[in-house]
Design a protein around this motif. Structure first.
Motif: not given
Length: 264
Positions: A50-52, A64-76, A84-87
């Motif tokens: 999951x995303x968690x 970094x967080x801004x890069x990590x969020x974009x990567x998680x979106x792309x990987x998903x 999806x995991x916990x928000x």
């Protein structure tokens, strides 16, 4: 997730190779990677539960967080994350990133005063530099003028020395000429005196010639002739300033006259 999949995820996250190797080794020790593998991941196969889990791994890898969020979106979207995991995990991931200190807005009048102080200090510094420049320039001009005067003085002294040298050389040449002239005159004079003495006291067999050379009368006796010879020998002797050649002629006549007297 195997090691190949971990390397692929870290590479897509922009993690350097050396750091990726260290991270994968640590994940293996921490059993975050289940096994080693060489098989490539297919487009439909997921590698993270999951995303968690994805956020945990990226956070652990220092992404970094801004890069990590974009990567998680792309990987998903690419199917690499199963669900999806916990928000709240996203909020926690973002909260761990370093924050910039808040900007403190100073009052405008204080800022203006500080700027005025800085400008005044800069003006004073510029003024000091200009004064120093003017002083240095003035000193350089004075030094240049002094050097020019010294050069002019040296040129004048050089001209005077050259003129004096020419005069000395001219005087030297004139003195040499005068010396040569005097030598020639003395040589001629000495030659004339030798010839005169030779004519007066050269060898002769006539008794009257002895009397004539000595300046005696024809009736002068032998004693007077001998006395005249002795006087002339003294005068022509080199020790008394006479000539050796003239002394030789006189001595020859003197000896001949004495021999003639003894023979008679």
């Amino acid at each position: 997730m195997n090691t190949d999949q971990a390397f692929e995820l870290l590479k897509s996250a922009g993690v350097p190779d050396e750091l990726s190797i260290q991270t994968v080794r640590r994940w293996m020790r921490e059993r975050k990677i289940r096994f080693e593998g060489k098989a490539r991941l297919s487009k439909t196969e997921y590698i993270l539960e999951d995303t968690d889990e994805a956020f945990d791994l990226l956070k652990d890898a220092g992404v970094a967080a801004n890069i990590g969020i974009q990567l998680v979106k792309r990987w998903y979207n690419e199917g690499k994350i199963h669900r999806l995991g916990n928000v709240d995990q996203i909020k926690e991931y973002i909260s761990t990133q370093p924050k910039l200190p808040p900007f403190e807005d100073k009052p405008s009048d204080m800022t203006i005063r500080e700027l005025k102080v800085k400008l005044k200090a800069q003006d004073e510094q510029i003024k000091g530099i200009q004064e120093l420049h003017q002083t240095s320039l003035k000193a350089m001009i004075q030094q240049r003028d002094k050097l020019n005067k010294e050069i002019a003085s040296l040129k004048h002294e050089k001209s005077e020395l050259q003129l004096e040298t020419r005069n000395v050389l001219k005087e030297n040449i004139d003195l040499r000429k005068e010396l040569l002239r005097l030598k020639e005159e003395l040589s001629k004079q000495g030659k004339g005196e030798d010839e005169k003495v030779q004519s007066q006291s050269g060898p002769s067999s006539n008794p009257q010639d002895y009397r004539r050379k000595l300046g005696l009368s024809k009736t002068a006796g032998p004693k007077e002739v001998l006395a005249g010879f002795k006087k002339l020998l003294i005068e022509t002797h080199p020790d008394h300033g006479g000539s050796a050649k003239a002394f030789h002629y006189v001595k020859t006549d003197y000896d001949q006259f004495k021999s003639r007297i003894k023979g008679n």
